[in-house]
Design a protein around this motif. Structure first.
Motif, PDB file in Angstrom:
ATOM      1  N   GLN A   1      12.781 -57.049  -8.385  1.00 42.54           N
ATOM      2  CA  GLN A   1      13.073 -55.488  -8.730  1.00 42.54           C
ATOM      3  C   GLN A   1      14.077 -55.162  -9.756  1.00 42.54           C
ATOM      4  O   GLN A   1      14.331 -54.126 -10.187  1.00 42.54           O
ATOM      5  CB  GLN A   1      13.645 -55.071  -7.397  1.00 42.54           C
ATOM      6  N   ASN A   2      14.877 -56.111 -10.477  1.00 41.86           N
ATOM      7  CA  ASN A   2      15.783 -56.003 -11.423  1.00 41.86           C
ATOM      8  C   ASN A   2      15.467 -56.972 -12.617  1.00 41.86           C
ATOM      9  O   ASN A   2      16.439 -57.524 -13.269  1.00 41.86           O
ATOM     10  CB  ASN A   2      16.886 -56.373 -10.602  1.00 41.86           C
ATOM     11  N   GLU A   3      14.276 -56.522 -13.229  1.00 40.26           N
ATOM     12  CA  GLU A   3      14.053 -57.377 -14.443  1.00 40.26           C
ATOM     13  C   GLU A   3      14.977 -57.306 -15.555  1.00 40.26           C
ATOM     14  O   GLU A   3      15.401 -58.049 -16.450  1.00 40.26           O
ATOM     15  CB  GLU A   3      12.577 -57.028 -14.925  1.00 40.26           C
ATOM     16  N   ASN A   4      15.250 -55.892 -15.834  1.00 42.02           N
ATOM     17  CA  ASN A   4      16.062 -55.468 -16.906  1.00 42.02           C
ATOM     18  C   ASN A   4      17.561 -56.128 -16.764  1.00 42.02           C
ATOM     19  O   ASN A   4      18.259 -56.539 -17.556  1.00 42.02           O
ATOM     20  CB  ASN A   4      16.241 -54.200 -17.430  1.00 42.02           C
ATOM     21  N   LEU A   5      18.075 -55.872 -15.485  1.00 45.46           N
ATOM     22  CA  LEU A   5      19.196 -56.271 -15.263  1.00 45.46           C
ATOM     23  C   LEU A   5      19.342 -57.775 -15.277  1.00 45.46           C
ATOM     24  O   LEU A   5      20.315 -58.462 -15.627  1.00 45.46           O
ATOM     25  CB  LEU A   5      19.630 -55.876 -13.715  1.00 45.46           C
ATOM     26  N   ASN A   6      18.336 -58.718 -14.710  1.00 47.25           N
ATOM     27  CA  ASN A   6      18.247 -60.069 -15.152  1.00 47.25           C
ATOM     28  C   ASN A   6      18.495 -60.642 -16.472  1.00 47.25           C
ATOM     29  O   ASN A   6      19.128 -61.546 -16.597  1.00 47.25           O
ATOM     30  CB  ASN A   6      17.150 -60.417 -14.193  1.00 47.25           C
ATOM     31  N   ARG A   7      17.512 -59.761 -17.197  1.00 50.44           N
ATOM     32  CA  ARG A   7      17.630 -60.251 -18.557  1.00 50.44           C
ATOM     33  C   ARG A   7      19.296 -60.033 -19.263  1.00 50.44           C
ATOM     34  O   ARG A   7      19.608 -60.800 -19.978  1.00 50.44           O
ATOM     35  CB  ARG A   7      16.664 -59.241 -19.421  1.00 50.44           C
TER      36      ARG A   7
END
Length: 193
Positions: free
Chosen positions: A103-109
């Motif tokens: 659910q958190n692709e941008n945060l993981n990046r």
């Protein structure tokens, strides 16, 4: 029209900060921290640059607020997974982490990008070290209660696996077998050896 109450001002403030965080997260996660300007964040959020500077002294102060916000989200997640059974707690933790990855692709990046620049932002290093030390102790305790002989090494391995899985999932997206890896980790770590 009656004057706004203190609660209404606080709601407006929180909504504005959320817009700023969301726009920053998307831009930091896709363009990178260095390539993202306050002007670009303001445009993406649909607000003025001045409003951002009303809340944050600099782009780095904004990033620090975002990291602090993230820490509180992580702490809330840990509270929700707890069970009387250590194996169930670890299973809940693994499932929560994998749901986070989904659910958190941008945060993981952003987090992966920051981790490669940990020397640039002392507050990121300090936060990461403090939180990781705490999570490692938690993992060690759970693995010891489950019955792992070398629970300290297993905790380090599991923490490293989470980092690697996050990176691979970010790079490979839907081509990474996230569900399969999640099931394997639950089978390996949540059942007494």
């Amino acid at each position: 029209m009656s004057p706004r109450s203190k609660e209404q001002f606080e709601e407006i403030r929180e909504a504005s900060q959320r817009k700023i965080f969301d726009a920053s997260l998307e831009l930091f996660g896709t363009k990178g921290y260095e390539a993202t300007s306050i002007a670009l964040i303001a445009k993406k959020a649909g607000i003025s640059k001045g409003l951002i500077y009303n809340y944050f002294d600099s782009k780095e102060a904004l990033l620090q607020a975002m990291v602090d916000d993230l820490v509180s989200v992580g702490d809330d997640m840990i509270e929700k997974i707890w069970s009387d059974d250590p194996a169930k707690t670890l299973e809940n933790l693994i499932q929560s982490i994998f749901e986070w990855f989904r659910q958190n692709e941008n945060l993981n990046r952003l987090l992966i990008g920051l981790s490669t620049q940990v020397g640039k932002f002392q507050f990121v290093h300090d936060m990461a070290k403090g939180k990781m030390d705490g999570y490692l102790i938690m993992l060690e305790g759970l693995l010891q209660e489950i019955g792992f002989e070398d629970y300290q090494t297993e905790a380090r391995i599991l923490g490293t696996l989470f980092d690697g899985i996050a990176l691979h999932h970010m790079l490979m997206k839907e081509d990474y077998p996230l569900d399969e890896v999640e099931r394997m980790l639950i089978k390996k770590y949540c059942m007494k050896p």
